[in-house]
Design an enzyme around this catalytic site. Sequence first.
Site, PDB file in Angstrom:
ATOM      1  N   HIS A 175       8.218  -1.339  12.802  1.00 15.36           N
ATOM      2  CA  HIS A 175       7.053  -1.868  12.093  1.00 15.36           C
ATOM      3  C   HIS A 175       7.318  -3.345  11.845  1.00 15.36           C
ATOM      4  CE1 HIS A 175       3.417  -1.681   9.810  1.00 15.36           C
ATOM      5  NE2 HIS A 175       3.988  -1.811   8.630  1.00 15.36           N
ATOM      6  N   ASP A 214       0.813  -1.217   0.000  1.00 17.95           N
ATOM      7  CA  ASP A 214       0.000   0.000   0.000  1.00 17.95           C
ATOM      8  C   ASP A 214       0.848   1.269   0.000  1.00 17.95           C
ATOM      9  OD1 ASP A 214       0.716  -0.798   2.630  1.00 17.95           O
ATOM     10  OD2 ASP A 214      -0.800   0.493   3.514  1.00 17.95           O
ATOM     11  N   HIS A 215       2.169   1.091  -0.039  1.00 22.94           N
ATOM     12  CA  HIS A 215       3.080   2.235  -0.115  1.00 22.94           C
ATOM     13  C   HIS A 215       3.927   2.230  -1.386  1.00 22.94           C
ATOM     14  CE1 HIS A 215       2.534   3.608   4.150  1.00 22.94           C
ATOM     15  NE2 HIS A 215       2.028   2.382   4.216  1.00 22.94           N
ATOM     16  N   ASP A 225       4.927   3.689   8.556  1.00 23.41           N
ATOM     17  CA  ASP A 225       4.154   2.929   9.531  1.00 23.41           C
ATOM     18  C   ASP A 225       5.045   2.600  10.721  1.00 23.41           C
ATOM     19  OD1 ASP A 225       2.301   3.085   7.562  1.00 23.41           O
ATOM     20  OD2 ASP A 225       2.064   0.924   7.266  1.00 23.41           O
ATOM     21  N   HIS A 255      -3.195   7.594   7.134  1.00 23.13           N
ATOM     22  CA  HIS A 255      -3.118   6.126   7.154  1.00 23.13           C
ATOM     23  C   HIS A 255      -4.215   5.537   8.049  1.00 23.13           C
ATOM     24  CE1 HIS A 255      -1.216   2.083   7.486  1.00 23.13           C
ATOM     25  NE2 HIS A 255      -0.684   2.401   6.300  1.00 23.13           N
TER      26      HIS A 255
END
Length: 308
Positions: A140, A67-68, A211, A269
């Site tokens: 993370h 998602d990044h 994140d 986010h």
Amino acid sequence: MEIRFLGTGAGRPAKERNVSSIALMLPQECGGFWLIDAGEGTQHQLLQTPLKLNKLEAVFITHLHGDHVYGLPGLLSSRSYHEGSGPLRLFGPEGVKELVHDMFRHTSSALDYELIVEELAEGVIYKDECMTVEAAPLKHRVPSWGYRFTEKNKPGPLLTGKLKALGVPPGPLYGRLKAGGTVTLDDGTLVKGEDVVGPAVKGRIITVLGDTIPCDCAVVLAKDADVLVHEATFREGMEEKAHKYGHSTTVQAAVTAREAGAGQLLMTHFSSRYSHADLPSLELEARRVFPNSFAAADFKVFKVESKT
């Protein structure tokens, strides 16, 4: 300088928000813009803004979760179709070089511009006449990084009242003194730039974190920043779930902003469980800890003002 959110969702696209990407508009004298992360659909989001790919100068990837980064292939390829696209720098964690190499090898794609890929090491990773960029690791489920963007200090304003009192005529001499030089007037008076220029204007600082769960490096990166962009995947009360998946809550983001002495907190986010209607309540949670907190939304633009 401005921060434009292109995607504020976590994990997967949703009807109300796309996945992670942020555009940082550089100071006017520097031109262009930078991207932090490029989730799926980032180039489609850019089409809804005034930003053009030939003005994109660098991409900073926080970590290699899909998602990044799933928007990188299309973004990098499409940039070749924009006239005037100069060299592009791509920064990211270990593995980003292999990711880009294999992506283009397996799709038989080629670029019409120079792509400079650099894998991260802690400390200063880039510096030019306008900005300095530092990176540090966060905590993370995979290696995740945060970035600290620091604008170069600008010369202070000319003290025109003092110049007039000294008899310095307007014109080229003002420019010489502004640059820190020394001039001699017709009557022999020596005027030094340092005596007729005000204090330097402190450069703005923007910190954007990938994140992360709360950690010391996040606070260090955000120390005295004018703006901190921090993930807030879950709301208050979901700390256990957030920790399990390597994320933070609204209140944890606010605590980091408070401990760092940041000027403003922009949260992003958000889990797909939260709709736009939930954003005001998420803001309120953070504001109880750090009053200058805001929940970002796709295409929302925040001007970056110095907090000093």
